[in-house]
Design a protein around this motif. Sequence first.
Motif, short mmCIF file in Angstrom:
data_model
loop_
_atom_site.label_atom_id
_atom_site.label_comp_id
_atom_site.label_asym_id
_atom_site.label_seq_id
_atom_site.Cartn_x
_atom_site.Cartn_y
_atom_site.Cartn_z
N LYS A 1 23.72 33.71 38.52
CA LYS A 1 25.01 33.56 38.96
C LYS A 1 25.71 33.06 37.68
O LYS A 1 25.39 32.96 36.69
CB LYS A 1 24.95 32.33 39.85
CG LYS A 1 23.99 32.45 41.12
CD LYS A 1 24.69 33.12 42.04
CE LYS A 1 24.00 33.35 43.48
NZ LYS A 1 24.52 34.09 44.29
N ILE A 2 27.28 33.16 37.84
CA ILE A 2 27.91 32.83 36.74
C ILE A 2 29.12 31.72 37.09
O ILE A 2 29.59 31.89 38.20
CB ILE A 2 29.04 34.15 36.61
CG1 ILE A 2 28.09 35.44 36.26
CG2 ILE A 2 30.11 33.93 35.49
CD1 ILE A 2 28.59 36.77 36.15
N VAL A 3 29.25 30.76 35.99
CA VAL A 3 30.13 30.06 36.24
C VAL A 3 31.53 30.33 35.43
O VAL A 3 31.10 30.69 34.22
CB VAL A 3 29.79 28.48 35.64
CG1 VAL A 3 30.75 27.67 35.60
CG2 VAL A 3 28.69 28.07 36.49
N PRO A 4 32.45 30.68 36.21
CA PRO A 4 33.41 31.30 35.30
C PRO A 4 34.59 30.16 34.54
O PRO A 4 35.46 29.80 34.82
CB PRO A 4 34.40 31.78 36.43
CG PRO A 4 34.34 31.14 37.67
CD PRO A 4 32.84 30.75 37.41
N GLY A 5 33.80 29.75 33.57
CA GLY A 5 34.28 28.62 32.75
C GLY A 5 35.52 28.93 31.81
O GLY A 5 36.20 28.35 31.46
N CYS A 6 35.78 30.15 31.73
CA CYS A 6 36.89 30.85 30.85
C CYS A 6 37.98 31.02 31.63
O CYS A 6 37.64 31.60 32.80
CB CYS A 6 36.35 31.75 30.04
SG CYS A 6 37.77 32.94 29.34
N PRO A 7 39.14 30.60 31.39
CA PRO A 7 40.24 30.89 32.46
C PRO A 7 40.28 32.47 32.54
O PRO A 7 40.61 32.83 33.90
CB PRO A 7 41.38 30.38 31.58
CG PRO A 7 41.08 29.33 30.90
CD PRO A 7 39.69 29.71 30.49
N VAL B 1 37.99 34.94 32.82
CA VAL B 1 37.07 34.88 33.87
C VAL B 1 37.19 34.34 35.00
O VAL B 1 37.07 35.12 36.04
CB VAL B 1 35.52 34.63 33.31
CG1 VAL B 1 34.51 34.93 34.23
CG2 VAL B 1 35.38 35.07 31.87
N ALA B 2 37.57 33.46 35.05
CA ALA B 2 38.13 32.99 36.53
C ALA B 2 39.06 33.52 37.15
O ALA B 2 39.15 33.79 38.28
CB ALA B 2 38.53 31.23 36.49
N ALA B 3 40.26 33.94 36.24
CA ALA B 3 41.28 34.60 37.17
C ALA B 3 40.56 36.31 37.65
O ALA B 3 41.15 36.64 38.58
CB ALA B 3 42.35 35.14 35.96
N GLN B 4 39.63 36.75 36.75
CA GLN B 4 39.12 38.06 37.11
C GLN B 4 38.29 37.75 38.58
O GLN B 4 38.09 38.56 39.38
CB GLN B 4 38.30 38.59 36.38
CG GLN B 4 39.11 39.00 35.21
CD GLN B 4 40.31 40.12 35.50
OE1 GLN B 4 39.95 41.04 36.41
NE2 GLN B 4 41.40 39.94 35.03
N PHE B 5 37.42 36.73 38.74
CA PHE B 5 36.88 36.20 39.97
C PHE B 5 37.94 36.21 41.13
O PHE B 5 37.58 36.73 42.33
CB PHE B 5 35.95 35.00 39.86
CG PHE B 5 34.58 35.25 39.18
CD1 PHE B 5 33.58 35.36 40.19
CD2 PHE B 5 34.22 35.49 37.92
CE1 PHE B 5 32.15 35.42 39.94
CE2 PHE B 5 32.97 35.71 37.63
CZ PHE B 5 31.89 35.65 38.85
N ASP B 6 38.88 35.67 40.89
CA ASP B 6 39.83 35.50 41.78
C ASP B 6 40.48 36.90 42.15
O ASP B 6 40.68 37.15 43.39
CB ASP B 6 40.98 34.54 41.43
CG ASP B 6 40.74 33.07 41.18
OD1 ASP B 6 39.66 32.64 41.76
OD2 ASP B 6 41.52 32.49 40.48
N LYS B 7 40.58 37.78 41.55
CA LYS B 7 41.00 39.11 41.69
C LYS B 7 40.04 40.03 42.26
O LYS B 7 40.33 41.13 42.76
CB LYS B 7 41.62 39.74 40.25
CG LYS B 7 42.84 39.18 39.87
CD LYS B 7 43.41 39.81 38.50
CE LYS B 7 44.54 39.39 37.81
NZ LYS B 7 44.80 39.84 36.61
N HIS B 8 38.75 39.59 42.22
CA HIS B 8 37.66 40.50 42.69
C HIS B 8 36.86 39.78 43.83
O HIS B 8 35.73 39.21 43.40
CB HIS B 8 36.87 41.03 41.59
CG HIS B 8 37.65 41.89 40.65
ND1 HIS B 8 38.28 41.46 39.36
CD2 HIS B 8 37.53 43.11 40.54
CE1 HIS B 8 38.92 42.34 39.06
NE2 HIS B 8 38.66 43.51 39.45
#
Length: 100
Positions: free
Chosen positions: A77-83, A85-92
Motif C-alpha cells: 500500500k502507498i501513503v501519498p506523503g508528497c503533495p 502523489v496525493a494529487a495523482q491519487f485524487d485524480k485516479h
Amino acid sequence: MAELEIIVTDEGDHGAYRANVEGSDRQAELTWRSVARGDGDVRNANHTFTPPEARGKGIALKLVESMIADAREQEFKIVPGCPYVAAQFDKHPDWADLRA
C-alpha cells in the motif's frame, strides 16, 4: 520524448524510482520510505522531483504509475506523503485500493 527508462531501487526500508532526463544533469525521482504498520507492507511516497527544464512532460506521473504497478504486483500500500502523489491519487480513483 523517447521512451522513459525508470530505474527502481529498493533498499528494504527505503527506495526510489528514477529516470534520466534528456538535457539535464539531474534525474527525476520519486522516493519512498517504509512505514511501520501492522497491516502489511506500506510505503510512504514522500518526495517527487523533476528538473525544471523537464517539467510538464509527464515524467513525474510516469514515476508514480511505475510505483502503482509495483504496488499491485508486490501487494504493498502507498501513503501519498508528497503533495504531487496525493494529487495523482485524487485524480485516479481506480488507485484507491492501494492508498494506505
